[in-house]
Design a protein around this motif. Structure first.
Motif, mmCIF file in Angstrom:
data_model
loop_
_atom_site.group_PDB
_atom_site.id
_atom_site.type_symbol
_atom_site.label_atom_id
_atom_site.label_comp_id
_atom_site.label_asym_id
_atom_site.label_seq_id
_atom_site.Cartn_x
_atom_site.Cartn_y
_atom_site.Cartn_z
ATOM 1 N N UNK A 1 0.857 -1.189 0.000
ATOM 2 C CA UNK A 1 0.000 0.000 0.000
ATOM 3 C C UNK A 1 0.893 1.240 0.000
ATOM 4 N N UNK A 2 0.373 2.366 -0.434
ATOM 5 C CA UNK A 2 1.180 3.596 -0.464
ATOM 6 C C UNK A 2 1.774 3.919 0.898
ATOM 7 N N UNK A 3 3.073 4.153 0.919
ATOM 8 C CA UNK A 3 3.740 4.517 2.155
ATOM 9 C C UNK A 3 3.996 3.374 3.105
ATOM 10 N N UNK A 4 3.687 2.156 2.679
ATOM 11 C CA UNK A 4 3.882 1.004 3.552
ATOM 12 C C UNK A 4 4.827 -0.006 2.913
ATOM 13 N N UNK A 5 5.340 -0.900 3.730
ATOM 14 C CA UNK A 5 6.218 -1.932 3.226
ATOM 15 C C UNK A 5 5.412 -3.049 2.581
ATOM 16 N N UNK A 6 6.078 -3.751 1.704
ATOM 17 C CA UNK A 6 5.444 -4.905 1.067
ATOM 18 C C UNK A 6 5.222 -5.979 2.136
ATOM 19 N N UNK A 7 4.041 -6.602 2.083
ATOM 20 C CA UNK A 7 3.727 -7.631 3.060
ATOM 21 C C UNK A 7 3.158 -8.865 2.372
ATOM 22 N N UNK A 8 3.394 -10.004 3.014
ATOM 23 C CA UNK A 8 2.852 -11.255 2.500
ATOM 24 C C UNK A 8 1.348 -11.298 2.766
ATOM 25 N N UNK B 1 -9.008 -1.004 3.298
ATOM 26 C CA UNK B 1 -7.623 -1.221 3.713
ATOM 27 C C UNK B 1 -6.925 -2.324 2.921
ATOM 28 N N UNK B 2 -7.670 -3.021 2.076
ATOM 29 C CA UNK B 2 -7.051 -3.999 1.178
ATOM 30 C C UNK B 2 -6.493 -3.331 -0.077
ATOM 31 N N UNK B 3 -6.761 -2.055 -0.228
ATOM 32 C CA UNK B 3 -6.250 -1.326 -1.384
ATOM 33 C C UNK B 3 -4.729 -1.331 -1.395
ATOM 34 N N UNK B 4 -4.169 -1.805 -2.493
ATOM 35 C CA UNK B 4 -2.713 -1.916 -2.610
ATOM 36 C C UNK B 4 -2.369 -2.421 -4.006
ATOM 37 N N UNK B 5 -1.088 -2.384 -4.297
ATOM 38 C CA UNK B 5 -0.580 -3.078 -5.477
ATOM 39 C C UNK B 5 -0.230 -4.498 -5.033
ATOM 40 N N UNK B 6 -0.764 -5.473 -5.724
ATOM 41 C CA UNK B 6 -0.549 -6.872 -5.390
ATOM 42 C C UNK B 6 0.479 -7.472 -6.349
ATOM 43 N N UNK B 7 1.417 -8.219 -5.769
ATOM 44 C CA UNK B 7 2.500 -8.811 -6.537
ATOM 45 C C UNK B 7 2.474 -10.327 -6.403
ATOM 46 N N UNK B 8 2.587 -10.993 -7.535
ATOM 47 C CA UNK B 8 2.735 -12.430 -7.543
ATOM 48 C C UNK B 8 4.191 -12.775 -7.232
#
Length: 114
Positions: free
Chosen positions: A39-46, A87-94
């Protein structure tokens, strides 16, 4: 190894989306596939991952709402997302973890409006 993701988009809170990812290239049988988000301003999370044997891990906040699955024959992994929240809004990465190395697909944006 290449990962091609699809799905994502804009959905209202409470709605559902499905993300899909296909891996191609030199893929050995022992691997873990999963989805991360940032998410913007946050770290990538599993968000969730799944082993070749079907063992799964989920981020606590998505348990009961998201389901990860994979097709080992096709080297694909899907993430079914239900009861989506803003709050699930984010860029999702495979992600594919193979022999201790992480491969990443291009992110796909999920936007949940309130």
């Amino acid at each position: 190894v290449q990962l091609q993701a699809s799905g994502g988009g804009l959905v209202q809170a409470g709605g559902s989306l499905r993300l899909s990812c296909a891996a191609s290239g030199s893929i050995f049988s022992i691997n873990v596939m999963g989805w991360y988000r940032q998410a913007p301003g946050k770290q990538r999370e599993l968000v969730a991952d799944i082993s070749i044997g079907g063992n799964t891990n989920y981020l606590e906040s998505v348990k009961g709402r998201f389901t990860i699955s994979r097709d080992n024959a096709k080297n694909t992994v899907d993430l079914q997302m239900k009861s989506l929240r803003p709050e699930d809004t984010a860029v999702y990465f495979c992600n594919l973890r193979l022999m201790g190395y992480d491969y990443w697909g291009k992110g796909t944006l999920v936007t949940v409006s309130s």
